[in-house]
Design a protein around this motif. Structure first.
Motif, PDB file in Angstrom:
ATOM      1  N   SER A  44       0.136  18.977  -3.744  1.00  0.00           N
ATOM      2  CA  SER A  44      -0.336  18.287  -2.552  1.00  0.00           C
ATOM      3  C   SER A  44       0.590  17.118  -2.229  1.00  0.00           C
ATOM      4  O   SER A  44       0.913  16.315  -3.100  1.00  0.00           O
ATOM      5  N   PHE A  45       0.994  17.026  -0.982  1.00  0.00           N
ATOM      6  CA  PHE A  45       1.805  15.901  -0.501  1.00  0.00           C
ATOM      7  C   PHE A  45       0.908  14.972   0.295  1.00  0.00           C
ATOM      8  O   PHE A  45       0.123  15.421   1.134  1.00  0.00           O
ATOM      9  N   ASP A  46       1.025  13.681   0.028  1.00  0.00           N
ATOM     10  CA  ASP A  46       0.211  12.718   0.764  1.00  0.00           C
ATOM     11  C   ASP A  46       0.922  11.379   0.801  1.00  0.00           C
ATOM     12  O   ASP A  46       1.522  10.952  -0.188  1.00  0.00           O
ATOM     13  N   GLY A  47       0.850  10.732   1.926  1.00  0.00           N
ATOM     14  CA  GLY A  47       1.418   9.399   2.080  1.00  0.00           C
ATOM     15  C   GLY A  47       0.321   8.357   2.001  1.00  0.00           C
ATOM     16  O   GLY A  47      -0.749   8.527   2.577  1.00  0.00           O
ATOM     17  N   LYS A  48       0.580   7.296   1.278  1.00  0.00           N
ATOM     18  CA  LYS A  48      -0.405   6.217   1.105  1.00  0.00           C
ATOM     19  C   LYS A  48       0.290   4.868   1.104  1.00  0.00           C
ATOM     20  O   LYS A  48       1.458   4.754   0.739  1.00  0.00           O
ATOM     21  N   VAL A  49      -0.472   3.856   1.452  1.00  0.00           N
ATOM     22  CA  VAL A  49      -0.009   2.474   1.351  1.00  0.00           C
ATOM     23  C   VAL A  49      -0.491   1.932   0.008  1.00  0.00           C
ATOM     24  O   VAL A  49      -1.663   2.083  -0.340  1.00  0.00           O
ATOM     25  N   ALA A  50       0.415   1.339  -0.767  1.00  0.00           N
ATOM     26  CA  ALA A  50       0.056   0.782  -2.076  1.00  0.00           C
ATOM     27  C   ALA A  50      -0.800  -0.466  -1.874  1.00  0.00           C
ATOM     28  O   ALA A  50      -0.362  -1.448  -1.258  1.00  0.00           O
ATOM     29  N   CYS A  51      -2.004  -0.417  -2.375  1.00  0.00           N
ATOM     30  CA  CYS A  51      -2.964  -1.511  -2.236  1.00  0.00           C
ATOM     31  C   CYS A  51      -2.393  -2.795  -2.852  1.00  0.00           C
ATOM     32  O   CYS A  51      -1.863  -2.788  -3.953  1.00  0.00           O
ATOM     33  N   GLY A  52      -2.503  -3.884  -2.113  1.00  0.00           N
ATOM     34  CA  GLY A  52      -2.069  -5.175  -2.613  1.00  0.00           C
ATOM     35  C   GLY A  52      -0.574  -5.414  -2.528  1.00  0.00           C
ATOM     36  O   GLY A  52      -0.069  -6.411  -3.045  1.00  0.00           O
ATOM     37  N   SER A  53       0.166  -4.516  -1.853  1.00  0.00           N
ATOM     38  CA  SER A  53       1.619  -4.659  -1.816  1.00  0.00           C
ATOM     39  C   SER A  53       2.115  -5.492  -0.635  1.00  0.00           C
ATOM     40  O   SER A  53       3.265  -5.882  -0.596  1.00  0.00           O
ATOM     41  N   LYS A  54       1.252  -5.782   0.328  1.00  0.00           N
ATOM     42  CA  LYS A  54       1.652  -6.613   1.472  1.00  0.00           C
ATOM     43  C   LYS A  54       1.468  -8.078   1.102  1.00  0.00           C
ATOM     44  O   LYS A  54       0.457  -8.470   0.551  1.00  0.00           O
ATOM     45  N   HIS A  55       2.481  -8.865   1.413  1.00  0.00           N
ATOM     46  CA  HIS A  55       2.425 -10.293   1.104  1.00  0.00           C
ATOM     47  C   HIS A  55       2.730 -11.092   2.366  1.00  0.00           C
ATOM     48  O   HIS A  55       3.903 -11.276   2.728  1.00  0.00           O
ATOM     49  N   GLY A  56       1.675 -11.527   3.048  1.00  0.00           N
ATOM     50  CA  GLY A  56       1.852 -12.326   4.260  1.00  0.00           C
ATOM     51  C   GLY A  56       2.549 -11.538   5.352  1.00  0.00           C
ATOM     52  O   GLY A  56       2.485 -10.326   5.422  1.00  0.00           O
ATOM     53  N   ASP A  57       3.228 -12.275   6.228  1.00  0.00           N
ATOM     54  CA  ASP A  57       3.947 -11.629   7.324  1.00  0.00           C
ATOM     55  C   ASP A  57       5.379 -11.279   6.954  1.00  0.00           C
ATOM     56  O   ASP A  57       6.062 -10.579   7.680  1.00  0.00           O
ATOM     57  N   ASP A  58       5.843 -11.777   5.807  1.00  0.00           N
ATOM     58  CA  ASP A  58       7.240 -11.594   5.422  1.00  0.00           C
ATOM     59  C   ASP A  58       7.510 -10.270   4.715  1.00  0.00           C
ATOM     60  O   ASP A  58       8.570  -9.681   4.882  1.00  0.00           O
ATOM     61  N   ILE A  59       6.558  -9.793   3.907  1.00  0.00           N
ATOM     62  CA  ILE A  59       6.782  -8.586   3.117  1.00  0.00           C
ATOM     63  C   ILE A  59       5.774  -7.520   3.541  1.00  0.00           C
ATOM     64  O   ILE A  59       4.568  -7.692   3.382  1.00  0.00           O
ATOM     65  N   ALA A  60       6.300  -6.422   4.097  1.00  0.00           N
ATOM     66  CA  ALA A  60       5.448  -5.322   4.548  1.00  0.00           C
ATOM     67  C   ALA A  60       4.870  -4.583   3.347  1.00  0.00           C
ATOM     68  O   ALA A  60       5.424  -4.616   2.250  1.00  0.00           O
ATOM     69  N   ALA A  61       3.769  -3.893   3.591  1.00  0.00           N
ATOM     70  CA  ALA A  61       3.128  -3.112   2.529  1.00  0.00           C
ATOM     71  C   ALA A  61       4.024  -1.942   2.120  1.00  0.00           C
ATOM     72  O   ALA A  61       4.730  -1.365   2.945  1.00  0.00           O
ATOM     73  N   LEU A  62       3.989  -1.605   0.836  1.00  0.00           N
ATOM     74  CA  LEU A  62       4.761  -0.487   0.299  1.00  0.00           C
ATOM     75  C   LEU A  62       4.071   0.820   0.663  1.00  0.00           C
ATOM     76  O   LEU A  62       2.883   1.005   0.376  1.00  0.00           O
ATOM     77  N   GLN A  63       4.812   1.731   1.300  1.00  0.00           N
ATOM     78  CA  GLN A  63       4.283   3.032   1.672  1.00  0.00           C
ATOM     79  C   GLN A  63       5.014   4.098   0.876  1.00  0.00           C
ATOM     80  O   GLN A  63       6.242   4.106   0.818  1.00  0.00           O
ATOM     81  N   LEU A  64       4.247   4.996   0.255  1.00  0.00           N
ATOM     82  CA  LEU A  64       4.819   6.012  -0.619  1.00  0.00           C
ATOM     83  C   LEU A  64       4.374   7.408  -0.212  1.00  0.00           C
ATOM     84  O   LEU A  64       3.213   7.616   0.145  1.00  0.00           O
TER      85      LEU A  64
END
Length: 171
Positions: A79-99
């Motif tokens: 199964s292939f699925d894209g998700k955003v890593a919870c807790g990976s976004k830090h303010g407006d400077d660092i976008a959330a990690l998407q895998l």
């Protein structure tokens, strides 16, 4: 060093100092798997060595190891699925990690994972992953976004089958 670090992090260590503390406390257990003939290195040595390991090389080694554990008796469901890593976004400077992740459904083994820059970037990322994976005799599933002719072609070229759902058209 890598074994020590992975074991410590899996047990809750969050930095070089806690990895060192874990190693000292669990030295007898660690020696069941590796000699640690000079004991546990200092936190500074642990940090220096681990920082020198290239993440891409480590990921490649882990994926190769994971693939040796795959059961190839029948048709494997990947199964292939894209998700955003919870807790990976830090303010407006660092976008959330998407895998984008490829997982063997029967045993939960992640056999490949790749970062995507945006949700819409999942299509070429999955297609790239398919080109570099052994999917022979596997059934590939993904969400509606991946119902693409090129994706289906890549799966068939890899001697796999697919179940790709199309979004229901509104009337």
């Amino acid at each position: 060093m890598i074994f020590l670090t992975i074991a410590a992090v899996l047990c809750g260590a969050t930095g070089w100092k806690t990895i060192n503390i874990f190693g000292e406390a669990q030295l007898d257990w660690l020696r069941q798997y590796r000699p640690f003939s000079n004991g546990i290195p200092t936190r500074h040595s642990i940090g220096r060595i681990i920082r020198g390991v290239k993440a891409e090389s480590m990921m490649s080694c882990f994926i190769n190891f994971s693939n040796t554990l795959r059961d190839r008796d029948g048709k494997e469901h990947i199964s292939f699925d894209g998700k955003v890593a919870c807790g990976s976004k830090h303010g407006d400077d660092i976008a959330a990690l998407q895998l984008m992740t490829a997982m063997v459904v029967d045993n939960g083994l992640i056999i490949r994972q790749h970062e995507t820059s945006t949700k819409t970037n999942e299509i070429p990322v999955m297609q790239s992953m398919l080109k570099h994976m052994d999917i022979e005799n596997a059934v590939i599933t993904a969400d509606a976004m991946h119902c693409q002719k090129e994706t289906a072609t890549l799966i068939r070229e890899g001697n796999g089958d697919y179940v790709l759902q199309r979004e229901k058209e509104s009337r």
